[in-house]
Design an enzyme around this catalytic site. Structure first.
Site, PDB file in Angstrom:
ATOM      1  N   SER A 119      47.594  33.634  42.186  1.00 23.34           N
ATOM      2  CA  SER A 119      46.455  32.710  42.145  1.00 23.34           C
ATOM      3  C   SER A 119      46.824  31.330  42.648  1.00 23.34           C
ATOM      4  O   SER A 119      45.946  30.543  42.981  1.00 23.34           O
ATOM      5  CB  SER A 119      45.973  32.533  40.700  1.00 23.34           C
ATOM      6  OG  SER A 119      45.558  33.730  40.150  1.00 23.34           O
ATOM      7  N   HIS A 140      44.280  37.464  47.865  1.00 26.17           N
ATOM      8  CA  HIS A 140      43.841  36.943  46.557  1.00 26.17           C
ATOM      9  C   HIS A 140      42.464  37.496  46.202  1.00 26.17           C
ATOM     10  O   HIS A 140      41.447  37.062  46.735  1.00 26.17           O
ATOM     11  CB  HIS A 140      43.837  35.402  46.595  1.00 26.17           C
ATOM     12  CG  HIS A 140      43.473  34.787  45.291  1.00 26.17           C
ATOM     13  ND1 HIS A 140      42.692  33.664  45.161  1.00 26.17           N
ATOM     14  CD2 HIS A 140      43.795  35.156  44.021  1.00 26.17           C
ATOM     15  CE1 HIS A 140      42.546  33.377  43.890  1.00 26.17           C
ATOM     16  NE2 HIS A 140      43.196  34.254  43.175  1.00 26.17           N
ATOM     17  N   GLU A 152      40.506  36.105  49.374  1.00 26.96           N
ATOM     18  CA  GLU A 152      41.115  35.048  50.186  1.00 26.96           C
ATOM     19  C   GLU A 152      42.372  35.643  50.824  1.00 26.96           C
ATOM     20  O   GLU A 152      43.205  36.231  50.126  1.00 26.96           O
ATOM     21  CB  GLU A 152      41.526  33.847  49.319  1.00 26.96           C
ATOM     22  CG  GLU A 152      40.398  32.890  48.992  1.00 26.96           C
ATOM     23  CD  GLU A 152      40.885  31.717  48.143  1.00 26.96           C
ATOM     24  OE1 GLU A 152      40.477  30.593  48.419  1.00 26.96           O
ATOM     25  OE2 GLU A 152      41.659  31.924  47.195  1.00 26.96           O
ATOM     26  N   ASN A 190      40.392  28.532  43.857  1.00 26.66           N
ATOM     27  CA  ASN A 190      40.975  28.082  42.584  1.00 26.66           C
ATOM     28  C   ASN A 190      41.275  26.588  42.584  1.00 26.66           C
ATOM     29  O   ASN A 190      41.289  25.950  41.533  1.00 26.66           O
ATOM     30  CB  ASN A 190      42.246  28.876  42.258  1.00 26.66           C
ATOM     31  CG  ASN A 190      41.905  30.220  41.639  1.00 26.66           C
ATOM     32  OD1 ASN A 190      40.769  30.463  41.255  1.00 26.66           O
ATOM     33  ND2 ASN A 190      42.891  31.097  41.557  1.00 26.66           N
TER      34      ASN A 190
HETATM   35  P1  NAD Z   1      47.932  40.393  33.354  1.00 26.18           P
HETATM   36  O1  NAD Z   1      48.710  39.628  32.351  1.00 26.18           O
HETATM   37  O2  NAD Z   1      46.615  40.965  32.940  1.00 26.18           O
HETATM   38  O3  NAD Z   1      48.798  41.606  33.965  1.00 26.18           O
HETATM   39  C1  NAD Z   1      50.086  41.414  34.477  1.00 26.18           C
HETATM   40  C2  NAD Z   1      50.772  42.760  34.497  1.00 26.18           C
HETATM   41  O4  NAD Z   1      52.017  42.606  35.190  1.00 26.18           O
HETATM   42  C3  NAD Z   1      51.083  43.301  33.095  1.00 26.18           C
HETATM   43  O5  NAD Z   1      50.571  44.613  32.957  1.00 26.18           O
HETATM   44  C4  NAD Z   1      52.605  43.271  33.052  1.00 26.18           C
HETATM   45  O6  NAD Z   1      53.168  44.304  32.255  1.00 26.18           O
HETATM   46  C5  NAD Z   1      52.929  43.467  34.529  1.00 26.18           C
HETATM   47  N1  NAD Z   1      54.305  43.127  34.871  1.00 26.18           N
HETATM   48  C6  NAD Z   1      55.092  42.133  34.388  1.00 26.18           C
HETATM   49  N2  NAD Z   1      56.324  42.216  34.924  1.00 26.18           N
HETATM   50  C7  NAD Z   1      56.316  43.279  35.780  1.00 26.18           C
HETATM   51  C8  NAD Z   1      57.298  43.901  36.615  1.00 26.18           C
HETATM   52  N3  NAD Z   1      58.534  43.431  36.680  1.00 26.18           N
HETATM   53  N4  NAD Z   1      56.940  44.981  37.351  1.00 26.18           N
HETATM   54  C9  NAD Z   1      55.691  45.478  37.280  1.00 26.18           C
HETATM   55  N5  NAD Z   1      54.725  44.944  36.487  1.00 26.18           N
HETATM   56  C10 NAD Z   1      55.039  43.867  35.749  1.00 26.18           C
HETATM   57  O7  NAD Z   1      47.758  39.405  34.605  1.00 26.18           O
HETATM   58  P2  NAD Z   1      46.600  39.428  35.730  1.00 26.18           P
HETATM   59  O8  NAD Z   1      45.478  38.578  35.274  1.00 26.18           O
HETATM   60  O9  NAD Z   1      46.358  40.834  36.153  1.00 26.18           O
HETATM   61  O10 NAD Z   1      47.328  38.623  36.899  1.00 26.18           O
HETATM   62  C11 NAD Z   1      48.161  39.270  37.836  1.00 26.18           C
HETATM   63  C12 NAD Z   1      48.265  38.407  39.072  1.00 26.18           C
HETATM   64  O11 NAD Z   1      46.943  38.248  39.630  1.00 26.18           O
HETATM   65  C13 NAD Z   1      48.782  36.990  38.801  1.00 26.18           C
HETATM   66  O12 NAD Z   1      49.534  36.572  39.884  1.00 26.18           O
HETATM   67  C14 NAD Z   1      47.486  36.175  38.683  1.00 26.18           C
HETATM   68  O13 NAD Z   1      47.678  34.810  38.990  1.00 26.18           O
HETATM   69  C15 NAD Z   1      46.639  36.869  39.738  1.00 26.18           C
HETATM   70  N6  NAD Z   1      45.192  36.709  39.596  1.00 26.18           N
HETATM   71  C16 NAD Z   1      44.614  36.731  38.363  1.00 26.18           C
HETATM   72  C17 NAD Z   1      43.241  36.583  38.263  1.00 26.18           C
HETATM   73  C18 NAD Z   1      42.560  36.617  36.924  1.00 26.18           C
HETATM   74  O14 NAD Z   1      41.375  36.237  36.828  1.00 26.18           O
HETATM   75  N7  NAD Z   1      43.215  37.086  35.875  1.00 26.18           N
HETATM   76  C19 NAD Z   1      42.454  36.430  39.411  1.00 26.18           C
HETATM   77  C20 NAD Z   1      43.080  36.442  40.667  1.00 26.18           C
HETATM   78  C21 NAD Z   1      44.459  36.584  40.752  1.00 26.18           C
END
Ligand code: NAD
Length: 283
Positions: A119, A140, A152, A190
């Protein structure tokens, strides 16, 4: 669309949903996470989302079964050798992502594209970790992924035109509209959205209004479909905190500092919808 096999790293909020829409678009998806527990949670979420789509008649029961059959959950990175594209969607943490990218890089084939769903972190800095930075790009997605039309596409300075064109093609293939954005903390959406959410948390912290009234104010006063605090809960408060810390550090500007209340809530494990409690309580 030439990419038939992709892998998604991280089965959390974003990863399981990215796997879902790619599988619905006919792509085979290896879905990886660190534990069977995280994978089970991710697969249960995407299965429930597919079932909801069947109930709404936006997909057929067969579409659901076919999509589920295309998703292979696992913890072994060896399967990445067959992937034409890997999308990293793990926790928003720079050092963790660098470690994961090195692990991905050690397994994938020479023609594989590596993308990150970060993000806020620098695509250029993440690209520098892999052997072929020209084949690295930011993809993204927006939350909730099945509903949000935008992706994005972020180029690091090393990203090649071929990689960029393939990323746009993939986005279109899975039914998303792509905008191309230059690398900078938070990219475009963002950069505008998250400081607004951050300010809403400051407003709550200062006691100007309760959470519900802050959200109602922004919904009825600005016509936002969801209030900023409810949106923070949807994004995940740990992710929100990581984003604001990355802005604060990346721009070296105090206007991006995260409120103490956000830090306290994350420290308490109040992460929003995914933990059952954030600014609101979820069943
Ligand atoms: P989340 O906390 O819901 O999920 C993250 C996952 O990554 C978890 O299941 C965790 O176990 C896993 N993980 C951690 N270490 C790992 C590893 N070494 N190998 C494999 N998996 C691993 O987080 P999220 O909201 O899904 O965010 C994930 C990414 O997407 C981040 O970079 C975040 O910034 C981005 N993002 C999030 C949103 C949002 O609204 N939540 C929107 C766009 C982008």
């Amino acid at each position: 669309m030439s990419i038939q096999h992709i892998a998604v790293i991280g089965a959390g909020t974003m990863g399981n949903a990215i796997a879902q829409i790619c599988a619905l678009a006919g792509i085979n998806v290896a879905l990886l996470d660190v534990s069977d527990e995280a994978l089970e949670k991710g697969v249960a979420t995407l299965t429930a989302n597919l079932e909801r789509q069947v109930r709404k008649e936006s997909i057929s029961p067969k579409d659901k079964q076919d999509a589920l059959a295309r998703i292979s959950p696992g913890t072994d990175y060896a399967v990445l050798s067959a992937a034409g594209l890997v999308i990293e969607a793990a926790t928003e943490n720079l050092e963790l992502k660098k470690r994961i990218l090195k692990q991905i890089d050690s397994v994938v084939s020479d023609h594989c594209i590596i993308a990150t769903n970060t993000s806020s972190l620098s695509i250029t800095e993440l690209a520098a970790v892999v052997t072929q930075p020209s084949r690295f790009i930011g993809l993204h997605f927006f939350n909730p992924v099945p509903l949000m039309a935008l992706v994005e596409v972020i180029r690091g300075i090393q990203t090649s035109d071929v990689t960029h064109a393939l990323a746009i093609k993939l986005a279109e293939h899975i039914g998303k509209s792509a905008v191309t954005v230059r690398n900078s903390p938070g990219f475009v959406v963002n950069r505008i959205l998250c400081p607004m959410i951050n300010e809403a948390i400051f407003v709550l912290q200062e006691g100007l209004a309760c959470a519900k009234d802050i959200d109602t104010g922004m919904q009825l006063g600005c016509n936002h479909p969801i209030g900023p605090l409810a949106l923070a809960d949807l994004i995940g408060l740990d992710t929100m905190l990581a984003i604001m810390e990355s802005f604060h550090q990346g721009f070296d500007d105090p206007k991006y500092r995260p409120p103490q209340l956000l830090k306290e809530m994350v420290a308490a494990g109040y992460l929003g919808r995914k933990s059952g409690r954030g600014f609101y309580i979820y069943q």
